[in-house]
Write a protein that holds these residues in place. Structure first.
Motif, short mmCIF file in Angstrom:
data_model
loop_
_atom_site.label_atom_id
_atom_site.label_comp_id
_atom_site.label_asym_id
_atom_site.label_seq_id
_atom_site.Cartn_x
_atom_site.Cartn_y
_atom_site.Cartn_z
N VAL A 130 0.86 -1.18 0.00
CA VAL A 130 0.00 0.00 0.00
C VAL A 130 0.89 1.23 0.00
O VAL A 130 1.84 1.31 0.78
CB VAL A 130 -0.93 0.01 1.24
N LEU A 131 0.61 2.16 -0.91
CA LEU A 131 1.44 3.36 -1.01
C LEU A 131 0.67 4.54 -0.44
O LEU A 131 -0.50 4.75 -0.79
CB LEU A 131 1.78 3.60 -2.49
N THR A 132 1.33 5.29 0.45
CA THR A 132 0.69 6.45 1.07
C THR A 132 1.66 7.62 1.04
O THR A 132 2.85 7.45 0.77
CB THR A 132 0.30 6.19 2.54
N GLU A 133 1.14 8.81 1.39
CA GLU A 133 2.01 10.00 1.42
C GLU A 133 3.03 9.91 2.54
O GLU A 133 4.05 10.59 2.52
CB GLU A 133 1.14 11.26 1.60
N GLY B 216 -1.49 8.42 10.39
CA GLY B 216 -1.82 9.66 9.70
C GLY B 216 -1.59 9.60 8.20
O GLY B 216 -1.30 10.61 7.56
N ALA B 217 -1.70 8.42 7.62
CA ALA B 217 -1.43 8.26 6.19
C ALA B 217 -2.47 8.97 5.34
O ALA B 217 -2.24 9.22 4.16
CB ALA B 217 -1.38 6.78 5.83
N GLY B 218 -3.61 9.28 5.94
CA GLY B 218 -4.61 10.07 5.22
C GLY B 218 -5.43 9.26 4.25
O GLY B 218 -5.54 8.03 4.36
N GLU B 219 -6.00 9.95 3.28
CA GLU B 219 -7.01 9.35 2.41
C GLU B 219 -6.44 8.94 1.06
O GLU B 219 -7.02 8.12 0.36
CB GLU B 219 -8.12 10.38 2.15
N ASN B 220 -5.32 9.54 0.71
CA ASN B 220 -4.80 9.35 -0.65
C ASN B 220 -3.94 8.08 -0.70
O ASN B 220 -2.73 8.14 -0.55
CB ASN B 220 -4.01 10.59 -1.07
N LEU B 221 -4.59 6.94 -0.94
CA LEU B 221 -3.89 5.66 -0.87
C LEU B 221 -3.95 4.95 -2.22
O LEU B 221 -4.89 5.12 -2.98
CB LEU B 221 -4.56 4.76 0.18
N ARG B 222 -2.94 4.14 -2.46
CA ARG B 222 -2.95 3.29 -3.64
C ARG B 222 -2.46 1.90 -3.23
O ARG B 222 -1.73 1.74 -2.26
CB ARG B 222 -2.03 3.85 -4.72
N VAL B 223 -2.88 0.90 -3.98
CA VAL B 223 -2.42 -0.46 -3.71
C VAL B 223 -1.78 -1.02 -4.97
O VAL B 223 -2.24 -0.76 -6.08
CB VAL B 223 -3.58 -1.37 -3.23
N ASP B 224 -0.71 -1.75 -4.78
CA ASP B 224 0.02 -2.37 -5.90
C ASP B 224 -0.51 -3.80 -6.08
O ASP B 224 -0.23 -4.67 -5.26
CB ASP B 224 1.52 -2.37 -5.57
N ILE B 225 -1.29 -3.99 -7.13
CA ILE B 225 -1.80 -5.33 -7.42
C ILE B 225 -1.11 -5.84 -8.68
O ILE B 225 -1.36 -5.35 -9.78
CB ILE B 225 -3.34 -5.33 -7.60
N GLY C 233 1.77 -5.27 -9.92
CA GLY C 233 2.47 -4.27 -10.72
C GLY C 233 1.63 -3.09 -11.15
O GLY C 233 2.15 -2.13 -11.71
N ARG C 234 0.33 -3.14 -10.88
CA ARG C 234 -0.52 -2.00 -11.22
C ARG C 234 -0.94 -1.27 -9.95
O ARG C 234 -1.33 -1.89 -8.98
CB ARG C 234 -1.78 -2.47 -11.96
N GLU C 235 -0.85 0.06 -9.99
CA GLU C 235 -1.24 0.84 -8.81
C GLU C 235 -2.68 1.31 -8.95
O GLU C 235 -3.00 2.07 -9.86
CB GLU C 235 -0.30 2.04 -8.64
N LEU C 236 -3.52 0.85 -8.05
CA LEU C 236 -4.94 1.20 -8.11
C LEU C 236 -5.29 2.05 -6.89
O LEU C 236 -4.75 1.84 -5.80
CB LEU C 236 -5.80 -0.08 -8.10
#
Lengths: 364, 133
Positions: free
Chosen positions: A303-306, A333-342, A344-347
């Motif tokens: 999971v990618l966060t700020e 405090g990672a906040g709302e702007n999250l992405r997940v790497d599935i 190789g694709r970031e969703l």
């Protein structure tokens, strides 16, 4: 050697697909995990949870012992039969296991711990119990069947002895009582569960477990496997030990702060570490997440966060929501702007409150 | 386990191919594969116009249990995809060799050898028989 519950042959005869789960040969599903999931959400299903470890604790100082080894406070247990969910921590504040403890009398409490953690749990409990003079007895002679769903209680009650029925019907949530089942078999019936639905978890002597299972099936309760159990518990926002928390995560980092009681005059194991972490700031937190796009969240995805990287702890395709939901551990405090790497694709990933589903209804 | 239709060829990785005519090879996953995966919840298909290489991953089927790559049995251009699976991935569980097809490939001219190398139904049946023991 894989261990088998007393219901193993019954599962196999019903065509169950069996898998190894923590050293136990258990049913994953009986044909369709999705159908079993929906049966529990909308009607009634049953799970063989005999692999779980039941431990009886006896002695005059049992309450004192539990005040010391559990992060939740057994002082909340005042009426016989009342149950409490708690973590058992190590000195570092890490979670050794999560469990349910039942108060039966001042010198008799019963705990139910996970199957995969049996050995270390028993060793820990026995070690700590010594100086309180508490006797620790594993009840391997008991099988356990969880009957869950909006119609679960009304299907169980007619199987009980008429003299016990009204009393068990009146049990509040998280309360247990003894009752006689078919053929006078002695049952310990608890209004608890791991699905987000109403129902009972029933302890039964092994010698009567198959008869009880068959009686429940005859009453229209559908057998359900571990697959459905996992999707049901995650929809209900309940943690799974080993996946959502372990000895290296504290309850603060596992969404289990609500189970910790920092009451006065109680020195439970792990308390000092928890207080220290709280004072310094908890570095990571567990959040609920929803995947808007198509795809399925799975354990271990990045999971990618700020604030840096996190990971998916539990992830499923939610049969009730038709979308994928999960728990993620992310920097505080990672906040709302999250992405997940599935793969190789970031969703994009949305942080959402959980439970995701409760009493048959979507909460998000 | 349903009967394996006689007109299918298989990869060891459980994809089937049906040569419908020289320009059209329909592709799916076997009934054995769907039963091992359990209830399917999501399917990721190639796009029409994509070129796929035999033996390379070109689609994903995802069940309640796990995500699984689908390998192309033959090289060529994707000329059709089963869009109905977007809303009803369970069609693969219900009818793996029929309505649960994934995509159609127009094989490259040199793809004939690739088709020759695929397993016939008897060989595939033997493979999954050994799988289960």
């Amino acid at each position: 050697m894989t261990k088998q519950t007393i219901l193993n042959a019954t599962h196999r005869a019903a065509g169950a697909k069996m898998v190894d789960f923590g050293g136990w040969d258990m049913p994953l599903h009986y044909g369709s995990q999705l159908e079993e999931h929906h049966a529990v959400r909308h009607d009634a299903g049953m799970f063989d949870v005999s692999h779980m470890t039941v431990v009886d604790l006896r002695g005059n100082r049992t309450r004192e012992f539990l005040r010391h080894v559990l992060a939740n406070s057994v002082d909340k247990l005042k009426v016989s039969g009342k149950a409490l969910y708690s973590c058992m921590l190590n000195e570092r504040g890490g979670v050794i296991d999560d469990l349910i403890v039942y108060f039966l009398s001042e010198d008799f409490f019963r705990v139910v711990v996970n199957a995969a953690t049996r050995d270390k749990d028993l060793a820990w409990i026995e070690q700590q119990a010594q100086r309180f003079g508490v006797s620790v007895t594993e009840r391997a002679d008991l099988a356990m069947i969880a009957v869950q769903g909006p119609h679960a209680r009304e299907k169980v009650l007619p199987l009980l002895h008429p003299e016990d029925r009204a009393r068990i019907e009146k049990l509040g949530k998280f309360v247990a009582g003894e009752a006689r089942g078919p053929g006078e078999m002695e049952l310990f019936v608890a209004r608890t569960g791991y699905t987000g639905e109403d129902g009972f978890e029933i302890l039964v002597p092994e010698s009567h477990a198959v008869a009880l299972w068959n009686a429940l099936a005859g009453a229209g309760v559908k057998p359900a496997g571990l697959g459905a159990r996992d999707t049901l518990r995650l929809e209900a926002g309940m943690n799974l030990y080993g996946q959502d928390m372990d000895e290296d995560s504290t309850p603060w980092e596992a969404g289990l702060g609500w189970t910790v009681v920092l009451d006065e005059n109680r020195d439970f194991i792990g308390r000092a570490a928890l207080e220290k972490q709280k004072a310094q700031g908890v570095p990571r937190e567990l959040i609920g997440v929803l995947l808007q796009d198509k795809g399925v969240l799975r354990h271990g995805q990045r999971v990618l966060t700020e604030k840096g990287e996190g990971e998916i702890l539990s992830g499923i395709f939610s049969p009730s929501l038709g979308k994928s939901v999960g728990f993620a551990r992310v920097p505080a405090g990672a906040g709302e702007n999250l992405r997940v790497d599935i793969r190789g694709r970031e969703l994009p990933l949305r942080a959402v409150k959980y439970p995701f589903v409760r009493d048959g209804k979507a909460c998000i | 386990m349903s009967e394996i239709p006689g007109d299918l060829k298989f990869l060891k990785s459980h994809e089937w191919a049906r040569v419908e005519d020289a320009d059209q090879v329909r592709v799916g996953i076997s009934d054995h594969a769907q039963s091992q995966l359990g209830d399917l919840v999501y399917v990721e298909l190639p796009n029409v116009g994509d070129h796929v290489e035999a033996g390379n991953a070109c689609a994903v089927v995802e069940s309640v249990k796990a995500a699984s790559d689908v390998y192309a049995p033959v090289s060529g251009e994707v000329v059709a995809i089963n869009e109905a699976l977007g809303d009803k991935p369970e069609t693969i569980n219900e009818d793996a060799y029929g309505d649960g097809w994934l995509f159609v490939v127009k094989p490259d001219a040199e793809a004939r050898d690739e088709l020759e190398e695929l397993l016939d139904p008897d060989a595939y049946a033997e493979l999954i028989e050994n799988d289960e023991h």
